[in-house]
Design a protein around this motif. Structure first.
Motif, PDB file in Angstrom:
ATOM      1  N   PRO A 170      -3.984  51.158 -36.328  1.00 13.11           N
ATOM      2  CA  PRO A 170      -3.659  50.086 -35.376  1.00 13.11           C
ATOM      3  C   PRO A 170      -4.609  50.056 -34.173  1.00 13.11           C
ATOM      4  N   CYS A 171      -5.071  51.215 -33.753  1.00 11.44           N
ATOM      5  CA  CYS A 171      -6.013  51.270 -32.631  1.00 11.44           C
ATOM      6  C   CYS A 171      -7.313  50.566 -33.020  1.00 11.44           C
ATOM      7  N   PHE A 228      -1.002  48.546 -24.644  1.00 14.53           N
ATOM      8  CA  PHE A 228      -1.954  49.258 -25.490  1.00 14.53           C
ATOM      9  C   PHE A 228      -3.352  48.658 -25.362  1.00 14.53           C
ATOM     10  N   ASP A 229      -3.435  47.330 -25.322  1.00 14.77           N
ATOM     11  CA  ASP A 229      -4.725  46.672 -25.133  1.00 14.77           C
ATOM     12  C   ASP A 229      -5.346  47.089 -23.801  1.00 14.77           C
ATOM     13  N   LEU A 230      -4.535  47.091 -22.746  1.00 12.57           N
ATOM     14  CA  LEU A 230      -5.039  47.481 -21.429  1.00 12.57           C
ATOM     15  C   LEU A 230      -5.472  48.945 -21.415  1.00 12.57           C
ATOM     16  N   ALA A 231      -4.713  49.798 -22.077  1.00 13.75           N
ATOM     17  CA  ALA A 231      -5.086  51.214 -22.144  1.00 13.75           C
ATOM     18  C   ALA A 231      -6.407  51.373 -22.890  1.00 13.75           C
ATOM     19  N   ILE A 232      -6.579  50.626 -23.970  1.00 14.07           N
ATOM     20  CA  ILE A 232      -7.837  50.681 -24.727  1.00 14.07           C
ATOM     21  C   ILE A 232      -8.996  50.240 -23.844  1.00 14.07           C
ATOM     22  N   LEU A 233      -8.830  49.124 -23.135  1.00 12.00           N
ATOM     23  CA  LEU A 233      -9.895  48.642 -22.260  1.00 12.00           C
ATOM     24  C   LEU A 233     -10.230  49.659 -21.174  1.00 12.00           C
ATOM     25  N   ASN A 234      -9.212  50.264 -20.570  1.00 15.04           N
ATOM     26  CA  ASN A 234      -9.447  51.281 -19.540  1.00 15.04           C
ATOM     27  C   ASN A 234     -10.213  52.466 -20.106  1.00 15.04           C
ATOM     28  N   GLU A 235      -9.781  52.955 -21.239  1.00 14.58           N
ATOM     29  CA  GLU A 235     -10.431  54.131 -21.836  1.00 14.58           C
ATOM     30  C   GLU A 235     -11.870  53.831 -22.240  1.00 14.58           C
ATOM     31  N   LEU A 236     -12.109  52.671 -22.830  1.00 20.33           N
ATOM     32  CA  LEU A 236     -13.470  52.341 -23.255  1.00 20.33           C
ATOM     33  C   LEU A 236     -14.389  52.071 -22.072  1.00 20.33           C
ATOM     34  N   VAL A 289      -4.417  56.563 -26.128  1.00 20.75           N
ATOM     35  CA  VAL A 289      -3.597  55.389 -25.816  1.00 20.75           C
ATOM     36  C   VAL A 289      -2.236  55.419 -26.501  1.00 20.75           C
ATOM     37  N   GLY A 290      -1.995  56.440 -27.327  1.00 24.82           N
ATOM     38  CA  GLY A 290      -0.682  56.589 -27.945  1.00 24.82           C
ATOM     39  C   GLY A 290      -0.463  55.742 -29.186  1.00 24.82           C
ATOM     40  N   LEU A 291      -1.517  55.529 -29.946  1.00 23.85           N
ATOM     41  CA  LEU A 291      -1.416  54.796 -31.207  1.00 23.85           C
ATOM     42  C   LEU A 291      -1.957  55.658 -32.334  1.00 23.85           C
ATOM     43  N   GLY A 307     -13.523  38.366 -27.513  1.00 26.13           N
ATOM     44  CA  GLY A 307     -14.438  38.329 -26.384  1.00 26.13           C
ATOM     45  C   GLY A 307     -14.053  39.157 -25.172  1.00 26.13           C
ATOM     46  N   PHE A 308     -12.979  39.936 -25.267  1.00 28.66           N
ATOM     47  CA  PHE A 308     -12.629  40.807 -24.141  1.00 28.66           C
ATOM     48  C   PHE A 308     -13.652  41.940 -24.008  1.00 28.66           C
ATOM     49  N   ILE A 309     -14.103  42.464 -25.143  1.00 29.38           N
ATOM     50  CA  ILE A 309     -15.161  43.475 -25.157  1.00 29.38           C
ATOM     51  C   ILE A 309     -16.426  42.747 -25.591  1.00 29.38           C
ATOM     52  N   LYS A 310     -17.415  42.678 -24.694  1.00 31.81           N
ATOM     53  CA  LYS A 310     -18.633  41.939 -24.975  1.00 31.81           C
ATOM     54  C   LYS A 310     -19.710  42.804 -25.618  1.00 31.81           C
ATOM     55  N   GLY A 311     -19.613  44.118 -25.482  1.00 32.34           N
ATOM     56  CA  GLY A 311     -20.640  44.985 -26.051  1.00 32.34           C
ATOM     57  C   GLY A 311     -20.485  46.405 -25.536  1.00 32.34           C
ATOM     58  N   TYR A 312     -21.374  47.257 -25.993  1.00 31.19           N
ATOM     59  CA  TYR A 312     -21.387  48.664 -25.595  1.00 31.19           C
ATOM     60  C   TYR A 312     -22.830  49.002 -25.236  1.00 31.19           C
ATOM     61  N   ARG A 313     -23.005  49.756 -24.143  1.00 28.53           N
ATOM     62  CA  ARG A 313     -24.354  50.116 -23.751  1.00 28.53           C
ATOM     63  C   ARG A 313     -24.352  51.419 -22.960  1.00 28.53           C
ATOM     64  N   ALA A 314     -25.520  52.027 -22.916  1.00 25.75           N
ATOM     65  CA  ALA A 314     -25.681  53.249 -22.123  1.00 25.75           C
ATOM     66  C   ALA A 314     -25.943  52.859 -20.669  1.00 25.75           C
ATOM     67  N   GLU A 315     -25.368  53.591 -19.749  1.00 22.72           N
ATOM     68  CA  GLU A 315     -25.634  53.374 -18.327  1.00 22.72           C
ATOM     69  C   GLU A 315     -26.775  54.311 -17.940  1.00 22.72           C
ATOM     70  N   ILE A 316     -27.887  53.739 -17.554  1.00 25.04           N
ATOM     71  CA  ILE A 316     -29.095  54.512 -17.267  1.00 25.04           C
ATOM     72  C   ILE A 316     -29.279  54.613 -15.753  1.00 25.04           C
ATOM     73  N   ASP A 317     -29.647  55.788 -15.282  1.00 22.46           N
ATOM     74  CA  ASP A 317     -29.919  56.010 -13.863  1.00 22.46           C
ATOM     75  C   ASP A 317     -31.285  55.411 -13.545  1.00 22.46           C
ATOM     76  N   ARG A 318     -31.313  54.324 -12.784  1.00 22.72           N
ATOM     77  CA  ARG A 318     -32.572  53.630 -12.507  1.00 22.72           C
ATOM     78  C   ARG A 318     -33.559  54.506 -11.731  1.00 22.72           C
ATOM     79  N   GLN A 319     -33.035  55.379 -10.866  1.00 23.77           N
ATOM     80  CA  GLN A 319     -33.909  56.276 -10.094  1.00 23.77           C
ATOM     81  C   GLN A 319     -34.659  57.233 -11.028  1.00 23.77           C
ATOM     82  N   LYS A 320     -33.944  57.759 -12.017  1.00 22.37           N
ATOM     83  CA  LYS A 320     -34.555  58.735 -12.934  1.00 22.37           C
ATOM     84  C   LYS A 320     -35.629  58.125 -13.821  1.00 22.37           C
TER      85      LYS A 320
END
Length: 178
Positions: free
Chosen positions: A36-37, A7-15, A30-32, A48-61
């Protein structure tokens, strides 16, 4: 390393694929159930497995068309001199990645700039003037084949997979056949 279950691995993959998922959507994927999720996500953050959340920006744009790889050679590789150089590098927003490297050089930097002229000014005014810098060697990206911040988790799946339990040996039947 702490043990991660399926479940932890599924959460990491999805996020990694979409960090904007609601907890309800993540739980469904993830089936929870939601509670519990949510607890697992918080535990992954706390540990510390998840260090943060951020937007992925297109550097060209946003007008950062140049990506340079700069090998930086330090004058001295003593502890104090290296720490001072590290701190100076961390303050440069144009440097998006910095790694100690083996072989020739001390650091490998990834640097973004608007164009070659902007990069040249940055290299001559900032990089070469960093404390303890001896030399710079630059290569430019001519095109991106793959750029991803998604980390592979397959090696963890093998570790977290439950061991197959062998069925008990079959015993001869004591029932009489008709």
């Amino acid at each position: 390393m702490e043990t991660l279950d399926k479940f932890d691995l599924a959460i990491l993959n999805e996020l990694q694929a979409d960090a904007r998922l609601t907890n309800a959507e993540l739980a469904t994927r993830v089936g929870l159930s939601a509670a519990p999720c949510w607890r697992r996500v918080r535990a992954l953050e706390t540990n510390g497995f998840i260090k943060g959340y951020r937007a992925e920006i297109d550097r060209q744009k946003i007008g950062l068309g140049v990506l340079a790889f700069v090998r930086l050679d330090a004058e001295r590789n003593t502890g104090d001199a290296t720490r001072v150089l590290e701190e100076a590098i961390k303050k440069l927003p144009e440097v998006i990645s910095c790694h100690y490297i083996s072989g020739t050089g001390t650091f490998e930097l990834q640097v973004v700039a608007q164009d070659l002229d902007s990069f040249s000014r940055f290299a001559l005014q900032s990089l070469i003037n960093l404390p303890n810098v001896k030399d710079l060697h630059t290569s430019f990206s001519l095109g991106e084949v793959k750029a991803s911040s998604t980390l592979p988790l397959g090696h963890l799946q093998a570790q977290s997979a439950p061991k197959a339990i062998a069925p008990p040996p079959s015993r001869p039947s004591t029932r009489s056949k008709r």
